[in-house]
Design a protein around this motif. Structure first.
Motif, PDB file in Angstrom:
ATOM      1  N   LEU A 143      -4.833   2.719   7.724  1.00 18.73           N
ATOM      2  CA  LEU A 143      -3.717   1.969   8.309  1.00 18.73           C
ATOM      3  C   LEU A 143      -3.871   0.465   8.083  1.00 18.73           C
ATOM      4  O   LEU A 143      -2.893  -0.278   8.154  1.00 18.73           O
ATOM      5  N   LEU A 144      -5.096   0.020   7.813  1.00 15.88           N
ATOM      6  CA  LEU A 144      -5.291  -1.379   7.431  1.00 15.88           C
ATOM      7  C   LEU A 144      -4.504  -1.692   6.159  1.00 15.88           C
ATOM      8  O   LEU A 144      -3.923  -2.779   6.017  1.00 15.88           O
ATOM      9  N   SER A 150       3.075  -2.983   4.236  1.00 15.92           N
ATOM     10  CA  SER A 150       4.405  -3.017   4.853  1.00 15.92           C
ATOM     11  C   SER A 150       4.898  -4.453   4.998  1.00 15.92           C
ATOM     12  O   SER A 150       6.094  -4.731   4.826  1.00 15.92           O
ATOM     13  N   VAL A 151       3.970  -5.375   5.290  1.00  9.32           N
ATOM     14  CA  VAL A 151       4.324  -6.799   5.340  1.00  9.32           C
ATOM     15  C   VAL A 151       4.753  -7.276   3.957  1.00  9.32           C
ATOM     16  O   VAL A 151       5.726  -8.030   3.807  1.00  9.32           O
ATOM     17  N   SER A 152       4.037  -6.821   2.920  1.00  6.60           N
ATOM     18  CA  SER A 152       4.374  -7.193   1.550  1.00  6.60           C
ATOM     19  C   SER A 152       5.760  -6.675   1.156  1.00  6.60           C
ATOM     20  O   SER A 152       6.555  -7.400   0.549  1.00  6.60           O
ATOM     21  N   LEU A 175       0.184 -11.927  -2.053  1.00  2.00           N
ATOM     22  CA  LEU A 175      -1.174 -11.957  -1.509  1.00  2.00           C
ATOM     23  C   LEU A 175      -1.446 -10.715  -0.656  1.00  2.00           C
ATOM     24  O   LEU A 175      -2.555 -10.142  -0.706  1.00  2.00           O
ATOM     25  N   ALA A 176      -0.449 -10.306   0.130  1.00  2.00           N
ATOM     26  CA  ALA A 176      -0.610  -9.108   0.957  1.00  2.00           C
ATOM     27  C   ALA A 176      -0.787  -7.874   0.069  1.00  2.00           C
ATOM     28  O   ALA A 176      -1.616  -6.996   0.362  1.00  2.00           O
ATOM     29  N   GLY A 180      -4.083  -5.600   0.028  1.00  2.00           N
ATOM     30  CA  GLY A 180      -3.976  -4.163   0.281  1.00  2.00           C
ATOM     31  C   GLY A 180      -4.636  -3.343  -0.805  1.00  2.00           C
ATOM     32  O   GLY A 180      -5.288  -2.327  -0.528  1.00  2.00           O
ATOM     33  N   VAL A 181      -4.489  -3.768  -2.064  1.00  2.00           N
ATOM     34  CA  VAL A 181      -5.136  -3.069  -3.179  1.00  2.00           C
ATOM     35  C   VAL A 181      -6.653  -3.089  -3.003  1.00  2.00           C
ATOM     36  O   VAL A 181      -7.325  -2.053  -3.134  1.00  2.00           O
TER      37      VAL A 181
END
Length: 347
Positions: A143-144, A150-152, A175-176, A180-181
């Motif tokens: 979920l991190l 989701s922000v991205s 950046l998000a 995430g990647v």
């Protein structure tokens, strides 16, 4: 009874909003307008009711909430608030063209990301007694990635439809995505280590392992969304090919996880006879199915192969069925709590 229900509200309750929102989006993409509209308004109801309950829980049981946020096993569940805010915001932007409301959801989610993610990480890093990967690691840690991507995604959708500075929104989204990647690569390695080198008990093969697939799918969708904004951009255009390649790779990674987790579920419920009954964690199964549907449909934007949307046309029915069965199970559970107060919430 209400106070007890608030006290025991599962940390991952907002997965209901995540699952409903992404399936509404999948329905809209495939032309099922009525289903999409019904799910959209239901999702608004779910979000604001859960938000009120969460605020009440925070006010009445603050020490319980902060203690749970520091737990390796449950703390990441609170990150569903971030993801659900962005998914609902994306619905407002794409289905209703309500970019002002969507921007408010994005800012709200961004603030929550900073508060919840760093509080969780600080709490788990600094506490003295820590579980082993065998008991402390499960799919909910992914979920991190989900909340970050989701922000991205919402930022990518808003980049050309917001009063905020376009390049700044696009930069934050990029950046998000990259964060995430990297988080996926790090956390999936630990998750695989837990799965491969520690015994698996039926009670540990929880539905949240489906987030392994969902996190890959949302990363692919984030890349697809972002690639449209950065293509030809003066500053970020050079990253277009990289982002596109990452999208394809993460769709493949999400596809890889589906048989693996299906085998785990068959082992748990068929071989080990684990009772199949409703628990809030089942929404963590529904959400990845909806996300994979949307991701497969949108993947054709970067990889023009018709069979990708054919996959999505099959998965939409699987996602609908999973949502309906889980929703009925939730309603039955709530009815039992009303008529038999001794029944507690499932965490």
């Amino acid at each position: 009874m209400l106070k007890k229900s608030i006290q025991t509200l599962p940390s991952a309750s907002f997965a209901l909003v995540m699952a409903t929102g992404i399936i509404a989006t999948a329905s809209q993409l495939q032309g099922f307008t009525f289903v999409s509209t019904v799910l959209f308004w239901l999702n608004n109801l779910f979000f604001f009711v859960l938000l009120l309950l969460f605020i009440a829980r925070l006010a009445l049981f603050f020490p319980t909430v902060t203690a749970e946020l520091r737990l390796h096993e449950k703390g990441t569940g609170f990150l569903t608030i971030i993801a659900s805010s962005c998914i609902l915001g994306t619905e407002y932007a794409q289905a209703k063209s309500a970019y002002g409301i969507a921007t408010m959801f994005w800012v709200f989610a961004g603030v929550l990301w900073v508060v919840l993610v760093y509080t969780f990480l600080a709490g788990t890093i600094l506490k003295r007694q820590k579980p082993s990967p065998e008991t402390g690691m499960n799919g909910s840690w992914l979920l991190l990635i989900v909340c970050t991507q989701s922000v991205s995604i919402l930022g990518g959708v808003l980049s050309s439809h917001t009063l905020l500075q376009t390049d700044a929104v696009l930069c934050i989204s990029l950046l998000a995505f990259l964060l995430g990647v990297m988080l996926y690569f790090m956390l999936i390695a630990i998750d695989l280590y837990r799965l491969l080198f520690f015994p698996m008990k039926p009670e540990e093969a929880v539905p949240s392992y489906w987030i392994n697939m969902g996190a890959a799918a949302i990363t692919a969708l984030s890349g697809i969304t972002l690639s449209k904004g950065i293509q030809g951009h003066a500053v970020f255009g050079d990253l277009y090919s990289f982002v596109k390649a990452m999208s394809i790779m993460f769709w493949a990674m999400g596809s890889f996880w589906i048989p693996v987790i299906l085998i785990m579920d068959i082992w748990r419920y068929a071989a080990k006879k684990w009772p199949l009954k409703y628990e809030a964690a089942f929404w963590s199964l529904v959400f990845p199915l909806g996300m994979y549907t949307v991701c497969s449909w949108r993947m054709e934007e970067v990889l023009p192969l018709p069979f990708l949307q054919s996959i999505a046309k099959v998965f939409i029915y699987i996602a609908w069925a999973a949502w309906l069965v889980t929703f009925i199970g939730m309603c039955v559970q709530l009815a039992k709590q009303v008529f038999n107060p001794s029944v507690s919430n499932e965490n």
